[in-house]
Motif scaffolding. Structure first.
Motif, PDB file in Angstrom:
ATOM      1  N   ASN A 106      14.447   1.370  -0.601  1.00  0.00           N
ATOM      2  CA  ASN A 106      14.846   0.025  -0.984  1.00  0.00           C
ATOM      3  C   ASN A 106      13.749  -0.907  -0.497  1.00  0.00           C
ATOM      4  O   ASN A 106      13.474  -0.961   0.701  1.00  0.00           O
ATOM      5  CB  ASN A 106      16.189  -0.319  -0.325  1.00  0.00           C
ATOM      6  CG  ASN A 106      16.661  -1.708  -0.671  1.00  0.00           C
ATOM      7  OD1 ASN A 106      15.876  -2.620  -0.922  1.00  0.00           O
ATOM      8  ND2 ASN A 106      17.960  -1.886  -0.675  1.00  0.00           N
ATOM      9  N   PRO A 107      13.077  -1.626  -1.407  1.00  0.00           N
ATOM     10  CA  PRO A 107      11.982  -2.512  -0.975  1.00  0.00           C
ATOM     11  C   PRO A 107      12.376  -3.472   0.138  1.00  0.00           C
ATOM     12  O   PRO A 107      11.574  -3.747   1.027  1.00  0.00           O
ATOM     13  CB  PRO A 107      11.613  -3.267  -2.254  1.00  0.00           C
ATOM     14  CG  PRO A 107      12.006  -2.341  -3.360  1.00  0.00           C
ATOM     15  CD  PRO A 107      13.246  -1.642  -2.856  1.00  0.00           C
ATOM     16  N   LYS A 108      13.608  -3.956   0.146  1.00  0.00           N
ATOM     17  CA  LYS A 108      14.040  -4.874   1.202  1.00  0.00           C
ATOM     18  C   LYS A 108      14.066  -4.170   2.555  1.00  0.00           C
ATOM     19  O   LYS A 108      13.678  -4.746   3.562  1.00  0.00           O
ATOM     20  CB  LYS A 108      15.413  -5.462   0.874  1.00  0.00           C
ATOM     21  CG  LYS A 108      15.371  -6.426  -0.288  1.00  0.00           C
ATOM     22  CD  LYS A 108      16.726  -6.994  -0.592  1.00  0.00           C
ATOM     23  CE  LYS A 108      16.642  -7.892  -1.819  1.00  0.00           C
ATOM     24  NZ  LYS A 108      17.941  -8.394  -2.215  1.00  0.00           N
ATOM     25  N   ASP A 109      14.524  -2.908   2.579  1.00  0.00           N
ATOM     26  CA  ASP A 109      14.511  -2.141   3.824  1.00  0.00           C
ATOM     27  C   ASP A 109      13.079  -1.898   4.277  1.00  0.00           C
ATOM     28  O   ASP A 109      12.761  -2.008   5.449  1.00  0.00           O
ATOM     29  CB  ASP A 109      15.209  -0.793   3.642  1.00  0.00           C
ATOM     30  CG  ASP A 109      16.699  -0.930   3.425  1.00  0.00           C
ATOM     31  OD1 ASP A 109      17.267  -2.002   3.740  1.00  0.00           O
ATOM     32  OD2 ASP A 109      17.302   0.038   2.937  1.00  0.00           O
ATOM     33  N   LEU A 110      12.236  -1.562   3.323  1.00  0.00           N
ATOM     34  CA  LEU A 110      10.836  -1.283   3.613  1.00  0.00           C
ATOM     35  C   LEU A 110      10.145  -2.506   4.193  1.00  0.00           C
ATOM     36  O   LEU A 110       9.458  -2.421   5.202  1.00  0.00           O
ATOM     37  CB  LEU A 110      10.132  -0.841   2.331  1.00  0.00           C
ATOM     38  CG  LEU A 110       8.642  -0.559   2.435  1.00  0.00           C
ATOM     39  CD1 LEU A 110       8.371   0.596   3.374  1.00  0.00           C
ATOM     40  CD2 LEU A 110       8.071  -0.261   1.064  1.00  0.00           C
ATOM     41  N   ASP A 138       0.835  -1.193   0.000  1.00  0.00           N
ATOM     42  CA  ASP A 138       0.000   0.000   0.000  1.00  0.00           C
ATOM     43  C   ASP A 138       0.874   1.247   0.000  1.00  0.00           C
ATOM     44  O   ASP A 138       1.867   1.320   0.729  1.00  0.00           O
ATOM     45  CB  ASP A 138      -0.896   0.044   1.249  1.00  0.00           C
ATOM     46  CG  ASP A 138      -2.049  -0.929   1.188  1.00  0.00           C
ATOM     47  OD1 ASP A 138      -2.417  -1.348   0.074  1.00  0.00           O
ATOM     48  OD2 ASP A 138      -2.576  -1.275   2.253  1.00  0.00           O
ATOM     49  N   LYS A 139       0.461   2.221  -0.796  1.00  0.00           N
ATOM     50  CA  LYS A 139       1.192   3.490  -0.874  1.00  0.00           C
ATOM     51  C   LYS A 139       1.340   4.103   0.517  1.00  0.00           C
ATOM     52  O   LYS A 139       2.393   4.650   0.840  1.00  0.00           O
ATOM     53  CB  LYS A 139       0.452   4.438  -1.815  1.00  0.00           C
ATOM     54  CG  LYS A 139       0.992   5.845  -1.806  1.00  0.00           C
ATOM     55  CD  LYS A 139       0.399   6.728  -2.879  1.00  0.00           C
ATOM     56  CE  LYS A 139      -0.995   7.164  -2.596  1.00  0.00           C
ATOM     57  NZ  LYS A 139      -1.446   8.211  -3.563  1.00  0.00           N
ATOM     58  N   GLN A 140       0.302   4.007   1.331  1.00  0.00           N
ATOM     59  CA  GLN A 140       0.321   4.627   2.656  1.00  0.00           C
ATOM     60  C   GLN A 140       1.438   4.064   3.532  1.00  0.00           C
ATOM     61  O   GLN A 140       2.031   4.781   4.328  1.00  0.00           O
ATOM     62  CB  GLN A 140      -1.040   4.450   3.333  1.00  0.00           C
ATOM     63  CG  GLN A 140      -1.263   5.404   4.487  1.00  0.00           C
ATOM     64  CD  GLN A 140      -1.136   6.867   4.078  1.00  0.00           C
ATOM     65  OE1 GLN A 140      -1.607   7.276   3.030  1.00  0.00           O
ATOM     66  NE2 GLN A 140      -0.482   7.649   4.903  1.00  0.00           N
ATOM     67  N   GLN A 141       1.745   2.771   3.368  1.00  0.00           N
ATOM     68  CA  GLN A 141       2.824   2.169   4.152  1.00  0.00           C
ATOM     69  C   GLN A 141       4.174   2.765   3.762  1.00  0.00           C
ATOM     70  O   GLN A 141       5.039   2.967   4.611  1.00  0.00           O
ATOM     71  CB  GLN A 141       2.837   0.649   3.966  1.00  0.00           C
ATOM     72  CG  GLN A 141       1.639  -0.013   4.627  1.00  0.00           C
ATOM     73  CD  GLN A 141       1.659  -1.517   4.438  1.00  0.00           C
ATOM     74  OE1 GLN A 141       1.565  -2.005   3.324  1.00  0.00           O
ATOM     75  NE2 GLN A 141       1.755  -2.237   5.532  1.00  0.00           N
ATOM     76  N   ASP A 189       3.714  -1.860  -6.806  1.00  0.00           N
ATOM     77  CA  ASP A 189       4.344  -3.137  -7.129  1.00  0.00           C
ATOM     78  C   ASP A 189       5.850  -2.913  -7.061  1.00  0.00           C
ATOM     79  O   ASP A 189       6.389  -2.095  -7.812  1.00  0.00           O
ATOM     80  CB  ASP A 189       3.917  -3.591  -8.522  1.00  0.00           C
ATOM     81  CG  ASP A 189       4.458  -4.965  -8.873  1.00  0.00           C
ATOM     82  OD1 ASP A 189       5.698  -5.121  -8.903  1.00  0.00           O
ATOM     83  OD2 ASP A 189       3.655  -5.868  -9.126  1.00  0.00           O
ATOM     84  N   THR A 190       6.529  -3.634  -6.171  1.00  0.00           N
ATOM     85  CA  THR A 190       7.945  -3.371  -5.944  1.00  0.00           C
ATOM     86  C   THR A 190       8.804  -3.611  -7.183  1.00  0.00           C
ATOM     87  O   THR A 190       9.864  -3.009  -7.314  1.00  0.00           O
ATOM     88  CB  THR A 190       8.489  -4.208  -4.772  1.00  0.00           C
ATOM     89  OG1 THR A 190       8.232  -5.585  -5.012  1.00  0.00           O
ATOM     90  CG2 THR A 190       7.848  -3.780  -3.461  1.00  0.00           C
ATOM     91  N   GLU A 191       8.357  -4.453  -8.094  1.00  0.00           N
ATOM     92  CA  GLU A 191       9.110  -4.677  -9.331  1.00  0.00           C
ATOM     93  C   GLU A 191       8.745  -3.644 -10.384  1.00  0.00           C
ATOM     94  O   GLU A 191       9.605  -2.985 -10.946  1.00  0.00           O
ATOM     95  CB  GLU A 191       8.868  -6.092  -9.849  1.00  0.00           C
ATOM     96  CG  GLU A 191       9.484  -7.144  -8.956  1.00  0.00           C
ATOM     97  CD  GLU A 191       9.258  -8.550  -9.480  1.00  0.00           C
ATOM     98  OE1 GLU A 191       9.068  -8.731 -10.692  1.00  0.00           O
ATOM     99  OE2 GLU A 191       9.274  -9.476  -8.651  1.00  0.00           O
ATOM    100  N   ARG A 192       7.450  -3.496 -10.637  1.00  0.00           N
ATOM    101  CA  ARG A 192       6.981  -2.563 -11.667  1.00  0.00           C
ATOM    102  C   ARG A 192       7.364  -1.120 -11.334  1.00  0.00           C
ATOM    103  O   ARG A 192       7.742  -0.353 -12.218  1.00  0.00           O
ATOM    104  CB  ARG A 192       5.461  -2.685 -11.795  1.00  0.00           C
ATOM    105  CG  ARG A 192       4.852  -1.745 -12.825  1.00  0.00           C
ATOM    106  CD  ARG A 192       3.346  -1.632 -12.688  1.00  0.00           C
ATOM    107  NE  ARG A 192       3.027  -0.933 -11.445  1.00  0.00           N
ATOM    108  CZ  ARG A 192       1.934  -1.123 -10.733  1.00  0.00           C
ATOM    109  NH1 ARG A 192       1.040  -2.007 -11.098  1.00  0.00           N
ATOM    110  NH2 ARG A 192       1.729  -0.449  -9.622  1.00  0.00           N
ATOM    111  N   ASP A 193       7.268  -0.752 -10.061  1.00  0.00           N
ATOM    112  CA  ASP A 193       7.500   0.624  -9.642  1.00  0.00           C
ATOM    113  C   ASP A 193       8.877   0.834  -9.021  1.00  0.00           C
ATOM    114  O   ASP A 193       9.088   1.806  -8.293  1.00  0.00           O
ATOM    115  CB  ASP A 193       6.408   1.049  -8.648  1.00  0.00           C
ATOM    116  CG  ASP A 193       5.014   0.967  -9.265  1.00  0.00           C
ATOM    117  OD1 ASP A 193       4.853   1.408 -10.415  1.00  0.00           O
ATOM    118  OD2 ASP A 193       4.104   0.452  -8.599  1.00  0.00           O
ATOM    119  N   SER A 194       9.812  -0.041  -9.327  1.00  0.00           N
ATOM    120  CA  SER A 194      11.133   0.048  -8.713  1.00  0.00           C
ATOM    121  C   SER A 194      11.833   1.372  -9.029  1.00  0.00           C
ATOM    122  O   SER A 194      12.550   1.907  -8.193  1.00  0.00           O
ATOM    123  CB  SER A 194      12.015  -1.127  -9.138  1.00  0.00           C
ATOM    124  OG  SER A 194      12.226  -1.121 -10.537  1.00  0.00           O
TER     125      SER A 194
END
Length: 64
Positions: A47-51, A4-7, A33-38
């Motif tokens: 960094n999606p992993k940090d998130l 979610d964007k809010q997160q 989407d962590t891949e599409r919107d990377s």
């Protein structure tokens, strides 16, 4: 994986990055989407992993 964007906005605010949180509010779709919107996440310094490590339960209860 979708988040979610809010997160992401909360993650940025908690990190003390209110200007990037505002940018995320206007630039990101409701479901990120962590891949599409990377590229967008990279631009925001997220960094999606940090998130994912900061979300409750590791993955915030979200499935990928």
């Amino acid at each position: 994986m979708q988040i979610d964007k809010q997160q992401i906005i909360e993650f940025l605010k908690n990190r003390g990055d209110s200007s990037k949180a505002g940018q995320a509010e206007s630039d990101l779709p409701e479901k990120v989407d962590t891949e599409r919107d990377s590229g967008l996440l990279d631009k925001l310094g997220v960094n999606p992993k940090d998130l994912l490590g900061k979300l409750p339960g590791g993955l915030g209860g979200l499935g990928g």
